[in-house]
Structures are given as structure tokens and as C-alpha cells.
Design a protein around this motif. Sequence first.
Motif, short mmCIF file in Angstrom:
data_model
loop_
_atom_site.label_atom_id
_atom_site.label_comp_id
_atom_site.label_asym_id
_atom_site.label_seq_id
_atom_site.Cartn_x
_atom_site.Cartn_y
_atom_site.Cartn_z
N ALA A 84 10.69 -50.23 -23.61
CA ALA A 84 12.07 -50.42 -24.06
C ALA A 84 12.58 -49.14 -24.74
N LEU A 85 11.73 -48.55 -25.58
CA LEU A 85 12.12 -47.32 -26.26
C LEU A 85 12.29 -46.18 -25.25
N ARG A 87 13.28 -46.51 -22.13
CA ARG A 87 14.55 -46.72 -21.42
C ARG A 87 15.74 -46.24 -22.28
N ARG A 88 15.62 -46.58 -23.57
CA ARG A 88 16.68 -46.18 -24.49
C ARG A 88 16.91 -44.67 -24.46
N ASP A 108 32.98 -51.83 -26.91
CA ASP A 108 31.74 -52.32 -27.54
C ASP A 108 30.59 -52.39 -26.53
N LEU A 112 27.38 -50.34 -27.54
CA LEU A 112 26.15 -51.12 -27.74
C LEU A 112 24.89 -50.30 -27.46
N ALA A 113 24.92 -49.51 -26.36
CA ALA A 113 23.73 -48.73 -25.99
C ALA A 113 23.39 -47.74 -27.10
N GLN A 115 24.26 -48.09 -30.33
CA GLN A 115 23.87 -48.83 -31.55
C GLN A 115 22.41 -49.28 -31.49
N LEU A 116 21.93 -49.56 -30.29
CA LEU A 116 20.53 -49.98 -30.17
C LEU A 116 19.57 -48.86 -30.56
N ALA A 121 27.76 -47.89 -36.16
CA ALA A 121 28.81 -48.49 -35.34
C ALA A 121 29.97 -47.49 -35.17
#
Lengths: 235, 776
Positions: A84-85, A87-88, A108, A112-113, A115-116, A121
Amino acid sequence: MTSENSSERVVVRLDGVRKEYGQSVALDGVSMEIRTGEAVAVMGPSGCGKSTLLNMVAGLDRPTAGTINIHGDDLGGMNETGLALFRRRRIGMVFQFFNLLDDLTALDNVALAGQLTGTSARQARKRALELLDELGVADRRNDYPATLSGGQRQRVAVARALMNKPSLLLADEPTGALDRQSGEQVMNLLLDLNRIGQTLLVVTHDPRLAERCATRLVEFEDGRIAREKVLERTA
Amino acid sequence: MSAVWKAARSAVRRRRLQTVVIALVVLLSTATMVIAMGLLDSASRPFDRAFDKQRGAHAVAAFDLDKVSADQVSATARRSGVEAHAGPFDQTSVSLAPGSVSFLPGPLTVVGRGEAGGSVDRVHVWNGRWATKPGEIVVNQTPPFSGGAPFPLGGKVVTPQGTKLTIVGYAYTMSRTADAWVTPEQMKALHPTARQMMYRFSSASTEADVAQGIGQATAGLPKGSLVATQSYLTIKKDVASGPGVYVPFLMVFGVLGVIVAVMIVANVISGAVVSGFRHIGVLKSLGFTPRQVVGVYLLMVSLPAVLGCALGAVGGVLATDPLLTSAFQGTGMDLSGVAVSWWVPVAALVGMPLLVVLAAALPALRAHRLSAAEAISAGSAPHRGRALWIQRRLGGSSLPRSVSLGLGLPFARPARTAMTLVAVLLGVTTATFATGLASTVNEFGKAGDHTSGAQLIVQPGQPQFGETAPKLDDPQTEKVLRSLKGTESVTVDVHVPVSITSSKKVVAEFWRGDTSARDFRDQIVKGHWIEGPGQVAASTAFLRDRGLQIGDRLTMEVGGKPARVTVVASLMSQRDLLYADWRALSALDVDVTKLNSRFQYLVQVSPGTNIAQYTDAVRAADPGLYARPNSDSSTFEASVISLSVVLTLMLVTVAGLGVFNTVVLNTRERRRDLATLQSLGMTPRQVIGMTVTSMAAVGAIGGVLGLPLGVLAHRAIMPIAGEAAKVDLPARMLDVWHAPVLLLLGLAGITIAVLGAFFPARSTTRMATAEALRSE
């Protein structure tokens, strides 16, 4: 920066990747490399394994055998959180059916991508707005996906994919659900991105997309690479 | 097999989890309702049966011997409305002198009667035989329940005049017409003071009927000749008060269970309809009529509901029997064959599925209205949730994105969230109510057992029961106990029979020593604690039965010596008792050891004292002293507490299943969104966190709202249960809410929500992300 003057650094390396789903074999010993700045189009008939390849590279699925290295990181050695990290930080994805969150505005969805990854924000929305502006949909930033056209949705999806400045942009049939005009717009967008150095891996049925955007074409048959050729872009 | 049945069956198979949830929810709520209704229905049945078997007296009347002759009393039996009679029998009150068996409190109402049978009040002789000659007496006692001490034949009842009567039998009467019986010849020697007459009336179903019957029978008799009457309905109410205590709170559990079941069923069906839009479209395009589609959805929920209801009804019926046994224990009634009436499970079997189908009908009608094309396209088109401004606000907040997304989720489906909230809220209400109930019942039990402050009870042996007679007298016993190693405090307690002028006899409890071991003050319902020798406290039962109030003055006679006392406190107790400290007894200057009194010594030992060794030491000091550890939990408390724990766990589980079901529905509907989030780099922990947060918020609100509701339910129901038990509960017993308990209960909502959400949330991280991303 263009593909002609890009460095020769390998972004993606697949080595003997095999994927089985029960009795059927989706990928059968695929080995390939993608270098920085390349735009690789993967084509082939339905069920030939091209989407499976994309999922493997994104770390959404694991190979039955073989290794996948992205920027030197072996995906096989990562757990789900690690993937997951990964991919981020490294990957941006664009889908045929956009996969925008219906309850969030265009802005948003893009923010969102960011903010993850822990971006505030305010910062994330600022960057999201810049991207929407670059992609020509800033005026729809407060609209919800249900009110956007297919082309606009896909541009929002591309903006979201670019939010964290990924080293590799994966696109799965990005024009598959669009009308001709919207498809053209998305093709131009991908072409422009590659021209400024974005590495692309695009899975498509659409030969026009491959010819227009890709620098290399990889054709799959029965889970194997049937042929490969370097393309001269038509645009 | 019809197409509707086929489609419903396959829908049940596809939704196994929700099918199990519906079956379980319906099972638990049905069982609770059946138990409540079963107890309500059966509460008076054992009495009715035993009463009919004995041809009990609808009314017992006592006449003044000096004002009315035997012939006049006999003539009352021929009046209209009198169906059957027994009597007249002479009766008197007999005080017990030393030498009498100690288990009788005395004074006894003794009736002279030639036989146990007859047309009214067929007394059941369960041990020994009826009195056939002078010098014999039969004592009214309920048979001991298993484990109770046996009653010996051959014991003596000695009157103050020196008459010795030998116990030749034990019998009991549902009509409570006497404490003991002798032959009519013996009665003459005991100098009767009244004449007893028993009646059965042609109409006696209400108090008014009984009063009218008595009025008609005794009309025309000299004024003042009728000195006392007793209606069987009073006794019946008294007997029913045991199981009656269970009914109010069981009804609460039952109603809460039914509401939770309705909420969850409505949620499941609306979820099934919403998530099954495409399925509905396909059914309609295949040629299913709108009515058939609704039929599929109603059938889908009816199958598990009927199964759950049937199992719940059986479970409820089975669970009612031990409760009845526990409630009637010690009443002497034959409970064999006392079963829940057929209408109770039948009502549940008809009512619950009907309720379930009604709960399902509203959302199912949505499927009726949708056109096939609309349904198919609605399944794939993007749609917006509700209250999107909240999502936007949360998206701009500084909360971690997984948390802010989770907090926004409940607003997307407000109706589903509301129903889940109600399930959690009722779960917390149930937990709060049950906690209060357990605390109050525990306090009630402690108060009911006045020995609860002691760890050991030491009693002098009773030779008539085969025990060794004590060598030590009362003061010596106290002294010895105080000298034993480990003794911390000793309270001496003696039960003495006393007479109250113009009222029936009562047992008074006097105590001395370390009275702090006796927490009577905590049981004060009204008034203040005893401050001097002229003051007594009375149980609420004592005051109720005699129509007395705090401040009333009584003449109490102990061992023939009268004393004027004032009632200064009413104490919470079901027993007919008076309480006074030793000063009241000392003032009378009566040697209670010469009365039919019974001593006990309540001993508190210091921490770390070995109870077994202490008991041995007591026995070594005097083999005639019997020490036993004090258990402060009665069968009643254990029954109520364990029942409420079981029902609470059941309902809290059901509430958790409600959350579980909602999360399953939400995650299924949002499968593609969750996959998208994972493709964007949301970690499994963040996915779980987001999903759990969405329900934790609901749980927190449910906790905040459910807590006061539970407290209110406790406040409202406990006095009703107390009324059924004929007890006024002191305010202290309702003030069971303390900050730590409230805090824990407030967290119960979050706990239910988190536990209900965690497992489906975890399973979402294992879904096939790639596949979900490609679905349209």
C-alpha cells in the motif's frame, strides 16, 4: 524531457512472472523491462493476461512465481501494508471506469490521494486544484462525479493518479468507456504527460491509443509476450 | 416448485450471513417474549390447581363465640350464593411455652376439626396422620423442598396452661385456615374463642364477588359477630408475587428484543433491496411481476424468521419451567405438569414472523415500484450519498483521511444508519437496565437476608432434629465466640414470637452486640432508625398487611408482658417482621430463653481467617454450636441476575449483529470504493480503521442516548417489580449509578459497534481488489 533523452534507468523489471488462477494460467513466464520515460502499450485479445500484468506491477495481485522489481524494490518481499505504501509513493492508476468516489467532489477525489500520504487537507486541495487546472477541469472542481461527463471524469481520475507525482503511471483501458471525442482528449493528455517525462504503462484494446501515445508496443497472447516493437509516434 | 420459491431460496443461499443474523435475532427475541408471557400466564396456575384440588375456601370467616351460636353460624351455609361450606369449627390462639418444638414461631391459630377432608378445604396431610384423639395436634407446614431439613413427628406443642400436644402429622392448606388442628374434643379443653366457617360461592372470580358472597351469607347476624374474613384472592395474589417479580423486567427485555429484531430485519431487507437493484431488474426482465418480486424478498426473510421463531418458542418454553420452579420453591405446591399454555408459543409463532414480514414489507415495496430498466441502470450508475456537505467539511478537517472518511460514511445512508443506531442504542439500554437490575436485586437480596454482613452464622443445636444440645447458655456462647482467634465482631440475634393487640401475631427480631454488622439502616424505606427502647422498625409487609403507618403506636406483648412501642421506620422486607434492639427486650425484663425463641450469632472474622478452621474451633468450644458459612445470594437473586445476564448478552449480541450486518451491507455496496482506496495506497489498517470509525461514531451516539434510556427503564420498572413482590424499595436501591459504571456503560455503545464492525472490516482488506476495480 522526452523518451529520446531519458536516462536508461529501469523502472519496472519482471523476471519469469507466472500467475495461475486455479487451473488457468494468466501469465506464463513473462519477463520485461520498462525504463524511465518510456510509454509502453500492452495489447492483446481479451483474457491474454494484460490486465493481470498491470495488477502485478501495481502490487494489487501477487505472482505465483517469478519476481517483480519496481525501482529496485522487490514487490514479493512486501506485506500488504508495504505494498500500500509502495503504491502511494510510486504508482498512479487510471481505470476504464474511472473509479472516482461518488460522495466526494472532483477536488476532494484528487486531494484524497495526497491526504493519504499525510499531506494536510489545505496543501492537498491546493495541489489538486493546480492539477485540475492543468487538465482543464478546474471549473468542475466542486461537482460530484455523477454530474461530470465521461471525459471529465477520466481527467479527474488522471489528476488523482498524478497527485503524488508517481514514477509510474498505469492505465487500464483508459479510453475504453469514453466516446471518441473524450477518448481523443485522454490520449492527448497521456501523450503530453509522457512528453514531460512521465513513465507510462497502458493496457488497451485501442490501436489508436497505442500508436498515438506509446513508444513501445508489447503484444500478449495466452499469457506470454508474443511480439514487441518500438513505435514511432503518430502525433 | 414455483419461480418465487426458487428465487427466494437462491437469495437465501447467496445471503447466508444475513440469513443467519435474521434467524438468530428472531430466535433470541422470541425466546425472551415467550418466557415473559409464559411466566405471566403461569404465575397463578399452580395455585389454581392446588386450590381446586383442595376445594379451597373462597372465604374464611371467624365469628365471635359470645355473640353468635353454632346454629346461627351453620345457617349461613344455606344462604343464596353459598355453593359449599365447611364448619363451623371452634378455634383459639395458643401461645407456645418452653418444651415446644422450636421451629414453630407461635402463637398458633388452632382449629378443632374432626377430619382433613370435607366439601371445602381438604387439608393435605403430607406426613403422619390426622389427629384422632385428645393430646394430638397436626401442624400446618409446607413440605420442605429438596435439601430442606425434615420435620420430626412426635415433637411437642406445650401451652402456657401446661397442656402437652404431640405432633402426629404435618399438613398444609392453600386456604391458610389454621396453623394447627386438633380434635373437636381437644379444642373444648383449649377454650375456643371463635368459630370458623369456610365457604365456596357460586361466583367468586373477583373481590367484589367474594365480598358479596360473605355479605349474603352473614346478613342478619348480630352486629359485631363477624370478627374477621379472609378472601382466597388475597392468598392467590400473595402466591403469584414470586413469579410476578420476573414479569416486568422480562417484558422489558422482550420488548427491547422485538424492537431490535424489527430494526435489523428492516435493515437487512432494505439493504438487500438496495444492493439487489440489478437482481430485481433481472428478475423483472425475466418476467417476474412486481408482486412476485416482493414475494421473493418477503419469502427470503420469512424463511429464517420462521426457523428462528420456532427455535425461540421451544427455547422459551423450556426456559420457563426452571424459572417457575425457582419462583414457587418452598410454597409446597405441586409443580409437576405446570407448563406454559399452548397459546403462548402459538402467539409467538404467529406474531413474530408477522412482525418480521411487516418490517420487511416497506423496503420490499421499493422493489415493487422500480421498473426493470431503472433497476438495472440504478445498479451501475454513479450515485451520490446524502449530507455531502458533511463529507466536504470532514475532507477539509485535520483528521487523518481514513478517520474523516469513516466519520462521513454513516451520513451516506441515513436510514440504514438510523436503524443501526437504534439497534446499538437498545443494546446499550439493555446493558444499562440489566446492570441496574442486577445491582438493585443484589442489594435487595442482601437486605432481605439480614445476616449478609456476617461471614458465619452460629446456631445452638436442636435436639429434636437430632442435633447436640448446647452446653453453653446465651451469654457464655457470645463470650466464647468473642474469645476465638479471628473473631472480629459478634452480633446476637434472637427471634421472639410476639402478640400485637388487635392484630395477628408476628415474630420480632431483637439484637445486641456489634450491631454495625447489621445494616438495617440501609433498608429504611421511610422514617428513621431506632433511637430508644420504645421504638421499633417494621417490615413494609407488616405495615401493609395491617394498614399501619410510621408513627403509629402498638401494644406489643412478649411473654405475657405488654409494652407500648412506636413504629419509627419501615424496612424493606417481604417477611412479616418487627425489629427492635436489645434495649426493648431488656426493658420488658423477660427471659426469652423460656419462650419459644431462637438465637443465632452472626460472626464476622478478620481477613485471612480460615473459615474451616474457625468452624472447627467453634465446634471444639461447644459441640452443641453449629457454625455455617453465610451465603448471601438467594436462589431468587441468582435466578434474576443470571437470567438478566443471559438476556443482556443475547440482546447485546443481537445489537452487535445489527452493526455487523450494516457493515457487511456497506462494504459490499462500497466494494469498488474500498478497492479504489487501496489502489491509492490506503493500508489494510487504515481500511479497517475507516470502517470501524464509521460504526464507532454510531456506537458513541447510541451509547450516549441508550444510557439515559436504560436508567429511565430501571427507574420505571424496578418499583413495578417491587410492587409485584409486595416490597417498597428504598431510594438507595434505585441509586445504583456511579460514575465509573456509567462511564463503562457509555462505552458499551462503542464496544458493541467496534466489535460488530471489526470482523467484516477486516475481511474487506482481503477482497480481490483488482477484480473490484474492473467491475462496472
